[in-house]
Design a protein around this motif. Structure first.
Motif, short mmCIF file in Angstrom:
data_model
loop_
_atom_site.label_atom_id
_atom_site.label_comp_id
_atom_site.label_asym_id
_atom_site.label_seq_id
_atom_site.Cartn_x
_atom_site.Cartn_y
_atom_site.Cartn_z
N ILE A 162 0.83 -1.20 0.00
CA ILE A 162 0.00 0.00 0.00
C ILE A 162 0.87 1.26 0.00
N ALA A 163 1.95 1.24 0.82
CA ALA A 163 2.85 2.41 0.84
C ALA A 163 3.51 2.63 -0.51
N LEU A 164 3.92 1.54 -1.18
CA LEU A 164 4.54 1.67 -2.50
C LEU A 164 3.55 2.20 -3.52
N VAL A 165 2.31 1.73 -3.47
CA VAL A 165 1.30 2.21 -4.42
C VAL A 165 1.07 3.71 -4.25
N ILE A 166 0.96 4.15 -3.00
CA ILE A 166 0.76 5.59 -2.76
C ILE A 166 1.97 6.38 -3.23
N GLY A 167 3.19 5.88 -2.96
CA GLY A 167 4.40 6.57 -3.40
C GLY A 167 4.51 6.63 -4.92
N VAL A 168 4.17 5.53 -5.61
CA VAL A 168 4.23 5.53 -7.09
C VAL A 168 3.21 6.50 -7.66
N LEU A 169 2.00 6.53 -7.08
CA LEU A 169 1.00 7.49 -7.55
C LEU A 169 1.50 8.93 -7.40
N ARG A 198 5.39 15.13 -4.47
CA ARG A 198 6.04 13.82 -4.34
C ARG A 198 6.37 13.52 -2.87
N PHE A 199 6.86 14.52 -2.15
CA PHE A 199 7.21 14.33 -0.74
C PHE A 199 5.96 14.03 0.09
N VAL A 200 4.87 14.73 -0.16
CA VAL A 200 3.63 14.52 0.60
C VAL A 200 3.12 13.10 0.40
N THR A 204 2.72 10.21 3.25
CA THR A 204 1.40 9.62 3.45
C THR A 204 1.46 8.10 3.35
N GLY A 205 2.21 7.58 2.38
CA GLY A 205 2.36 6.13 2.26
C GLY A 205 3.02 5.52 3.49
N MET A 206 4.02 6.19 4.03
CA MET A 206 4.67 5.69 5.25
C MET A 206 3.70 5.67 6.43
#
Length: 468
Positions: A162-169, A198-200, A204-206
């Protein structure tokens, strides 16, 4: 050597009270109050006894047996305290045996003291220092931790996904340059917004991943550590941060346009481009000059292009016996006759200084830098004024030196030097074609235009932005 030794609090309190009472008796009634205040003995033993539950005057065998049974039953449920021995006599509990850790020693005493009917606890428990006794619980705890990690792997995988998906988005959204350029026409500001997005998304993913794992406290520790590290790095790279902020401010309110003729910190040239790190100038010698934006932002900038009209000045000296006002009129007539000198504002002159052997005149004139080279125009105006003064009979004095000879043998000076140099009687040469020679040199300007014609995405100069 001293493990298991405990000082009875009640005995220590009684000893202290007895010492205070003895001192009061020796001091007498007059100084008893002062001595009591000095030693801090403000409470008598009777008053101190009232602060704790009263001890029964008669001990009951059934009560001691009940206390022992109760403490043993509690210790039997705790693996580390199962081997502790318990003896109770007149409400005094005596503990013995060994436990694996020092914390278990204190825990056993605390449990025994909380049982009703216990007067005091004498703790004789010692820590067991055998290798197998201490190693077995540690290995057992390690096995439990490994099993817990294995059981948590599926949940950790889901949280990581889930964290990776949010970061990729967030990365894909930040890479959508057309959107940010539409929001902000300033490319530097658009890049800054994309980096912030990108930072936000990464943060958020973390947060979401750690919340699924139930480790939000870890996130606080990570962010706190990152804040401290960020402050340390900020001090280390404060010059870089200063340059970055200066670049942002210069991109928002630009002090010059492309191809402007400027002077920055004594460096003169034409502006090629403004990047996110430096301002690029092309000097009048045709060389590239890179100035950090932090220096540009703090510097005094002289822009010759904003106002094409520019004033030149020069000094000429005439003989002290000449009329300076008439000399100014002759010089001004010659300067105003030049085609490249502007009629408005008109050329002017002043008497700058009166020296020992000459009078210094200062002449002013204006030229349009778009049509006339400043330095060429000044040179031609100076030459025209000098020629006019000489033709009008005004002497341009040279430095005069006075020589003094000491008394001595006379020198035979007749015929030594021969005839002096002949005076130049040739007519003055005609003035040069001022209109053609004063034309500005557009070579540097052409080089800048050719370089700017090449695509360069890092250029922040924009004619649509406000200029200061």
């Amino acid at each position: 050597m001293f493990e298991g030794v405990r000082i009875d609090r009640a005995a220590l309190t009684g000893l202290w009270a007895a010492c205070v009472a003895m001192l009061l008796a020796l001091a007498g009634p007059a100084s008893a109050q002062d001595l009591s205040a000095l030693t801090g003995a403000t409470a008598t033993p009777a008053a101190e006894a009232k602060a704790e539950p009263a001890i029964a005057a008669r001990a009951e065998a059934s009560s001691d047996s009940d206390i022992r049974t109760r403490i043993r039953s509690i210790f039997a449920e705790i693996e580390a305290l199962r081997t502790v021995t318990v003896r109770v006599s007149a409400g005094v509990v005596t503990l013995g045996g060994t436990v694996p850790t020092a914390a278990d020693v204190d825990r056993a005493e605390a449990i025994a003291a909380r049982v009703a009917g216990v007067v005091t606890v004498q703790n004789g428990i010692e820590r067991d220092l055998k290798v197998d006794t201490n190693l077995t619980p540690a290995l057992s705890q390690f096995r439990d931790d490994v099993r817990g990690i294995v059981r948590a792997l599926p949940l950790a995988g889901v949280a990581l996904a889930i964290a990776l998906v949010i970061g990729v988005l967030g990365h894909l959204l930040a890479a959508w340059g057309a959107l940010w350029r539409r929001i902000s026409r300033n490319p530097f500001l658009a890049e800054l917004i994309a980096t912030l997005v990108r930072f936000v998304f990464i943060v958020t993913g973390m947060i979401v991943g750690l919340q699924l794992l139930g480790a939000t406290a870890l996130l606080g520790a990570v962010l706190g550590g990152a804040g401290v590290i960020g402050i340390a790095i900020g001090f280390a790279v404060r010059d870089t941060v200063d340059n970055y902020v200066s670049s942002l401010m210069l991109s928002l309110r630009q002090p010059f346009r492309a191809n402007d003729h400027v002077v920055i910190e004594g460096s003169e040239g034409r502006v090629v481009r403004l990047t996110s790190r430096a301002t690029i100038l092309m000097t009048l010698d045709g060389n590239h000059l890179r100035i950090p934006n932090s220096t540009v932002f703090k510097s005094v900038i002289l822009n010759y292009t904003r106002n094409p009209e520019r004033r030149f000045e020069f000094d000429l000296g005439v003989d002290a016996d000449d009329d300076p006002v008439a000399a100014m009129g002759v010089g001004l007539a010659a300067i105003r006759a030049l085609a490249f000198v502007l009629d408005t504002p008109r050329a002017s002159a002043i008497i700058r200084d009166v020296g020992d052997s000459n009078i210094v005149l200062r002449f002013y004139g204006w030229v349009n830098q778009g049509e006339t080279d400043f330095y060429k125009g000044r040179s031609l105006a100076l030459d025209a004024a000098k020629r006019a003064l000489e033709q009008a009979g005004f002497a341009l004095p040279e430095p005069i030196y006075r020589l003094r000879f000491d008394q001595g043998a006379p020198l035979p000076l007749e015929g030594v030097g021969g005839p002096g140099p002949a005076r130049d009687t040739r007519p003055p040469s005609p003035p040069p074609a001022a209109d053609e020679d004063a034309a500005p040199d557009a070579h540097i300007q052409k080089l800048v235009e050719e370089e700017r014609a090449e695509p360069h995405k890092d250029d922040l100069l924009d004619n649509a932005r406000p200029i200061e």
